[in-house]
Design a protein around this motif. Sequence first.
Motif, PDB file in Angstrom:
ATOM      1  N   PRO A  93       0.726  -1.404  -0.034  1.00  0.00           N
ATOM      2  CA  PRO A  93      -0.026  -0.085   0.034  1.00  0.00           C
ATOM      3  C   PRO A  93       0.906   1.287  -0.070  1.00  0.00           C
ATOM      4  CG  PRO A  93      -0.806  -1.733   1.537  1.00  0.00           C
ATOM      5  CD  PRO A  93       0.483  -2.311   1.109  1.00  0.00           C
ATOM      6  N   TYR A  94       0.202   2.291  -0.779  1.00  0.00           N
ATOM      7  CA  TYR A  94       1.049   3.426  -0.833  1.00  0.00           C
ATOM      8  C   TYR A  94       0.208   4.628  -0.641  1.00  0.00           C
ATOM      9  CZ  TYR A  94       4.190   6.998  -3.396  1.00  0.00           C
ATOM     10  OH  TYR A  94       4.787   8.133  -3.647  1.00  0.00           O
ATOM     11  N   SER A  95       0.878   5.490  -0.051  1.00  0.00           N
ATOM     12  CA  SER A  95       0.087   7.013   0.250  1.00  0.00           C
ATOM     13  C   SER A  95       1.090   8.228   0.432  1.00  0.00           C
ATOM     14  CB  SER A  95      -0.931   6.739   1.696  1.00  0.00           C
ATOM     15  OG  SER A  95      -1.551   7.982   1.792  1.00  0.00           O
ATOM     16  N   GLN A  96       0.783   9.011  -0.337  1.00  0.00           N
ATOM     17  CA  GLN A  96       1.527  10.131  -0.297  1.00  0.00           C
ATOM     18  C   GLN A  96       0.808  11.591  -0.590  1.00  0.00           C
ATOM     19  OE1 GLN A  96       4.734  10.847   0.879  1.00  0.00           O
ATOM     20  NE2 GLN A  96       5.006   8.519   0.965  1.00  0.00           N
ATOM     21  N   GLN A  97       0.990  12.589   0.328  1.00  0.00           N
ATOM     22  CA  GLN A  97       0.285  13.831   0.220  1.00  0.00           C
ATOM     23  C   GLN A  97       1.009  15.076  -0.603  1.00  0.00           C
ATOM     24  OE1 GLN A  97      -2.696  15.234   1.733  1.00  0.00           O
ATOM     25  NE2 GLN A  97      -2.172  16.492   0.114  1.00  0.00           N
ATOM     26  N   LEU A  98       0.521  15.495  -1.678  1.00  0.00           N
ATOM     27  CA  LEU A  98       1.043  16.584  -2.350  1.00  0.00           C
ATOM     28  C   LEU A  98       1.010  17.831  -1.596  1.00  0.00           C
ATOM     29  CD1 LEU A  98      -0.282  15.930  -5.972  1.00  0.00           C
ATOM     30  CD2 LEU A  98       2.025  15.263  -5.311  1.00  0.00           C
ATOM     31  N   ASN A  99       1.980  18.473  -1.927  1.00  0.00           N
ATOM     32  CA  ASN A  99       2.002  20.002  -1.129  1.00  0.00           C
ATOM     33  C   ASN A  99       1.701  20.968  -2.058  1.00  0.00           C
ATOM     34  OD1 ASN A  99       2.220  18.644   1.566  1.00  0.00           O
ATOM     35  ND2 ASN A  99       4.280  18.264   1.001  1.00  0.00           N
ATOM     36  N   GLY A 100       0.952  22.023  -1.853  1.00  0.00           N
ATOM     37  CA  GLY A 100       0.727  23.172  -2.783  1.00  0.00           C
ATOM     38  C   GLY A 100       1.238  24.255  -1.942  1.00  0.00           C
ATOM     39  N   GLY A 131      -0.332  30.309  -3.573  1.00  0.00           N
ATOM     40  CA  GLY A 131      -1.392  30.774  -4.043  1.00  0.00           C
ATOM     41  C   GLY A 131      -2.195  30.924  -2.812  1.00  0.00           C
ATOM     42  N   THR A 132      -3.586  30.929  -2.644  1.00  0.00           N
ATOM     43  CA  THR A 132      -4.465  30.764  -1.676  1.00  0.00           C
ATOM     44  C   THR A 132      -5.086  29.420  -1.356  1.00  0.00           C
ATOM     45  OG1 THR A 132      -5.087  32.926  -2.315  1.00  0.00           O
ATOM     46  CG2 THR A 132      -6.414  31.831  -0.603  1.00  0.00           C
ATOM     47  N   SER A 133      -4.687  28.919  -0.199  1.00  0.00           N
ATOM     48  CA  SER A 133      -5.410  27.682   0.267  1.00  0.00           C
ATOM     49  C   SER A 133      -6.746  27.827   0.363  1.00  0.00           C
ATOM     50  CB  SER A 133      -4.649  27.029   1.502  1.00  0.00           C
ATOM     51  OG  SER A 133      -4.660  27.956   2.410  1.00  0.00           O
ATOM     52  N   PRO A 134      -7.625  26.789   0.323  1.00  0.00           N
ATOM     53  CA  PRO A 134      -6.929  25.354   0.141  1.00  0.00           C
ATOM     54  C   PRO A 134      -7.011  25.077  -1.311  1.00  0.00           C
ATOM     55  CG  PRO A 134      -9.615  25.233   0.660  1.00  0.00           C
ATOM     56  CD  PRO A 134      -9.126  26.861   0.756  1.00  0.00           C
ATOM     57  N   TYR A 135      -6.219  24.049  -1.459  1.00  0.00           N
ATOM     58  CA  TYR A 135      -5.940  23.579  -2.988  1.00  0.00           C
ATOM     59  C   TYR A 135      -6.562  22.502  -3.389  1.00  0.00           C
ATOM     60  CZ  TYR A 135      -1.796  26.714  -2.093  1.00  0.00           C
ATOM     61  OH  TYR A 135      -0.993  27.586  -1.679  1.00  0.00           O
ATOM     62  N   SER A 136      -7.055  22.456  -4.494  1.00  0.00           N
ATOM     63  CA  SER A 136      -7.491  21.158  -5.020  1.00  0.00           C
ATOM     64  C   SER A 136      -6.672  20.595  -6.379  1.00  0.00           C
ATOM     65  CB  SER A 136      -8.920  21.418  -5.598  1.00  0.00           C
ATOM     66  OG  SER A 136      -9.263  22.179  -6.673  1.00  0.00           O
ATOM     67  N   TYR A 137      -6.780  19.205  -6.337  1.00  0.00           N
ATOM     68  CA  TYR A 137      -5.955  18.602  -7.538  1.00  0.00           C
ATOM     69  C   TYR A 137      -6.793  17.628  -8.278  1.00  0.00           C
ATOM     70  CZ  TYR A 137      -2.444  19.907  -4.106  1.00  0.00           C
ATOM     71  OH  TYR A 137      -1.843  20.451  -2.965  1.00  0.00           O
ATOM     72  N   TYR A 162       7.053   6.396 -13.813  1.00  0.00           N
ATOM     73  CA  TYR A 162       5.579   6.958 -14.252  1.00  0.00           C
ATOM     74  C   TYR A 162       5.664   8.516 -14.002  1.00  0.00           C
ATOM     75  CZ  TYR A 162       4.179   2.007 -14.148  1.00  0.00           C
ATOM     76  OH  TYR A 162       3.822   0.741 -14.387  1.00  0.00           O
ATOM     77  N   THR A 163       5.206   8.931 -14.982  1.00  0.00           N
ATOM     78  CA  THR A 163       5.108  10.647 -14.841  1.00  0.00           C
ATOM     79  C   THR A 163       3.401  11.065 -15.186  1.00  0.00           C
ATOM     80  OG1 THR A 163       7.220  11.160 -15.553  1.00  0.00           O
ATOM     81  CG2 THR A 163       5.667  12.869 -15.873  1.00  0.00           C
ATOM     82  N   ALA A 164       2.820  11.810 -14.357  1.00  0.00           N
ATOM     83  CA  ALA A 164       1.467  12.378 -14.149  1.00  0.00           C
ATOM     84  C   ALA A 164       1.510  13.856 -14.274  1.00  0.00           C
ATOM     85  CB  ALA A 164       0.872  11.738 -13.282  1.00  0.00           C
ATOM     86  N   SER A 165       0.341  14.092 -15.071  1.00  0.00           N
ATOM     87  CA  SER A 165       0.286  15.527 -15.367  1.00  0.00           C
ATOM     88  C   SER A 165      -1.002  16.056 -14.203  1.00  0.00           C
ATOM     89  CB  SER A 165      -0.253  15.895 -16.648  1.00  0.00           C
ATOM     90  OG  SER A 165      -0.419  17.354 -16.635  1.00  0.00           O
ATOM     91  N   ILE A 166      -0.523  16.525 -13.216  1.00  0.00           N
ATOM     92  CA  ILE A 166      -1.290  16.820 -12.067  1.00  0.00           C
ATOM     93  C   ILE A 166      -1.453  18.391 -12.027  1.00  0.00           C
ATOM     94  CG2 ILE A 166      -1.709  16.875  -9.609  1.00  0.00           C
ATOM     95  CD1 ILE A 166      -0.373  14.369  -9.598  1.00  0.00           C
ATOM     96  N   VAL A 167      -2.925  18.832 -12.054  1.00  0.00           N
ATOM     97  CA  VAL A 167      -3.311  20.278 -12.095  1.00  0.00           C
ATOM     98  C   VAL A 167      -3.594  20.849 -10.943  1.00  0.00           C
ATOM     99  CG1 VAL A 167      -4.898  22.063 -12.902  1.00  0.00           C
ATOM    100  CG2 VAL A 167      -4.213  20.175 -14.458  1.00  0.00           C
ATOM    101  N   ILE A 168      -3.014  21.890 -10.216  1.00  0.00           N
ATOM    102  CA  ILE A 168      -3.314  22.353  -8.853  1.00  0.00           C
ATOM    103  C   ILE A 168      -4.088  23.600  -9.218  1.00  0.00           C
ATOM    104  CG2 ILE A 168      -1.025  23.596  -8.935  1.00  0.00           C
ATOM    105  CD1 ILE A 168      -1.096  23.270  -5.803  1.00  0.00           C
ATOM    106  N   VAL A 169      -5.231  23.667  -8.324  1.00  0.00           N
ATOM    107  CA  VAL A 169      -5.998  24.817  -8.491  1.00  0.00           C
ATOM    108  C   VAL A 169      -6.170  25.352  -6.957  1.00  0.00           C
ATOM    109  CG1 VAL A 169      -8.342  25.882  -9.037  1.00  0.00           C
ATOM    110  CG2 VAL A 169      -7.418  23.940 -10.321  1.00  0.00           C
ATOM    111  N   VAL A 228      -2.706  25.209 -12.552  1.00  0.00           N
ATOM    112  CA  VAL A 228      -1.535  25.187 -13.145  1.00  0.00           C
ATOM    113  C   VAL A 228      -1.065  23.583 -13.147  1.00  0.00           C
ATOM    114  CG1 VAL A 228       1.043  25.854 -12.861  1.00  0.00           C
ATOM    115  CG2 VAL A 228      -0.809  27.228 -12.112  1.00  0.00           C
ATOM    116  N   PRO A 229      -0.811  23.210 -14.304  1.00  0.00           N
ATOM    117  CA  PRO A 229      -0.476  21.828 -14.302  1.00  0.00           C
ATOM    118  C   PRO A 229       1.090  21.670 -14.027  1.00  0.00           C
ATOM    119  CG  PRO A 229      -0.323  22.683 -16.487  1.00  0.00           C
ATOM    120  CD  PRO A 229      -0.710  23.917 -15.710  1.00  0.00           C
ATOM    121  N   PHE A 230       1.344  20.509 -13.419  1.00  0.00           N
ATOM    122  CA  PHE A 230       2.676  20.197 -13.102  1.00  0.00           C
ATOM    123  C   PHE A 230       2.988  18.597 -13.326  1.00  0.00           C
ATOM    124  CE2 PHE A 230       2.248  23.659 -10.398  1.00  0.00           C
ATOM    125  CZ  PHE A 230       3.651  24.275 -10.454  1.00  0.00           C
ATOM    126  N   ASP A 231       4.193  18.210 -13.703  1.00  0.00           N
ATOM    127  CA  ASP A 231       4.637  16.858 -14.148  1.00  0.00           C
ATOM    128  C   ASP A 231       5.122  16.213 -12.549  1.00  0.00           C
ATOM    129  OD1 ASP A 231       3.680  16.685 -16.468  1.00  0.00           O
ATOM    130  OD2 ASP A 231       5.532  16.711 -17.438  1.00  0.00           O
TER     131      ASP A 231
END
Length: 493
Positions: free
Chosen positions: A148-155, A158-164, A196-203, A214-217
């Motif tokens: 099992p894998y679990s990691q939290q992205l950190n934004g 800008g202004t929190s909260p962030y959505s991904y 693996y590389t994923a394109s993740i958009v932070i708002v 804004v997208p990030f790899d």
Amino acid sequence: MTTNVVHYTNNGDGALSDTFIVQDDSGNDITYNVTIQASTSPITVLPSILTNPAVGVSYSQTLTASGGVVPYTYSISSGSLPAGLTLSSTGVISGTSTYTGPASVTIGVHDSTTPTALTTTKSYSFTVPPPVLVISPTTQPAGTVSIPYSQQLNGSGGTSPYSYTLQTVTGKGLPPGLNLASTGVISGTPTTAGTYTASIVIVDSTTGSGPYPVPFDVSITINATPVVVVSPSTLSAGTVGALYNAPSLTLSASGGTGPYTFALTAGALPAGMTLTSAGVLSGTPTAGGSFNFTVRATDQNAVPGSRAYTLSINAPAMTITPPILPASTVGVAYTSQSVSANGGTAPYTYAITSGSLPTGMTLSSSGALSGTPTSGGSFNFTVTATDSSTGSGPYTSARAYTLTANAPTIALSPPTLPTMTVGTAVSQIITATGGISSYTYSVSSGTLPPGLTLSSSGALSGTPTVAGHTISPSLLPTVQPAAVRISARAPIR
């Protein structure tokens, strides 16, 4: 030619224009339109312009005033500050902007002049630029297939909260088995190794011209499941009652990522032994036999590996002490003597398994020899000790003993007899000590003076009839018996 002068005084009603008519000398109307300028305040507000705030960045700017009577009071008279900023009554603009785009505000200032305060206004314009959003880290910690894998992205930025959200891009995506939550948590159980590389958009939550997607790899490496091996492959035998592999044996593991934790997952250790989470196998076995159990080692990534063991615990080499027993004496209490065992598992119990002790003596289950022998001779017997081991136990050990019970030393009382007189009755009781009562008395050598007898109970009685020589100064006749030996015999049981 006559020159006429027109004088005008504003009534102070706040109007910015006025109109009035006068006639010339000929009676013609002359119309005057007057533009009224706003009154000029002596108060000056600085700075003349304000720096632009940035989204998500702490902002603080202090306004100052001069030309009036201190202190000054500040308030917003029109417009508004960017969301997230406030103006204090002392002129401090502070906060963290959550707004992007243009904003205008007019700030009113009044001094402390009495009875009527002087006032002025100062207008400011802002342009809050878009924030620079960041996802971190863009290289996430590696995972492992089937773990099992679990990691939290950190934004930030800008202004929190962030959505991904996961952006669909050809050739990109999360590792199979993983998913992205809107809160930025990447979780699941990877099924395929690889990078693996994923394109993740932070708002973010910026208002005004925002929010800003804004997208990030983001890259994640999934490793193949490692093979964790537990060592050693076999365990050396132990012995009941002896410290195992003194002082202990430490199991080890390899193939995964340390440190490892160890646990017993099947079977059981011999009684008296333990396995710690660090892999230390220790203790003093109290059970004999063969014991089957399984040890599992788990690495820091929760990857397990197991090994089945068979641990043999041998019977103890038990001995009984002392090797010989001190002699006893008939009629004398036998104390402070015991037998003891070692080499097995305490406590021990003791018993006579062949032969017999002298009459009057016993052996307790705790090994104490006690009693008063009532018969003499040499007695052969075997003492067997039984320990408290479980498993293939309990175990026993035996020792053969010969215990001698010596004859007692019997003493007669009185040690000498009193002088006797011919014709005078004699009655003397002879007693014995040192043996086992009751005693039997007899003359063992020589003869008593005529007229005297000795009973078997020790009574010397009768009337002497034969005189011997006179030994007293008064020349009274006395009887001095010839050499006589009186003996007492204790009963033999």
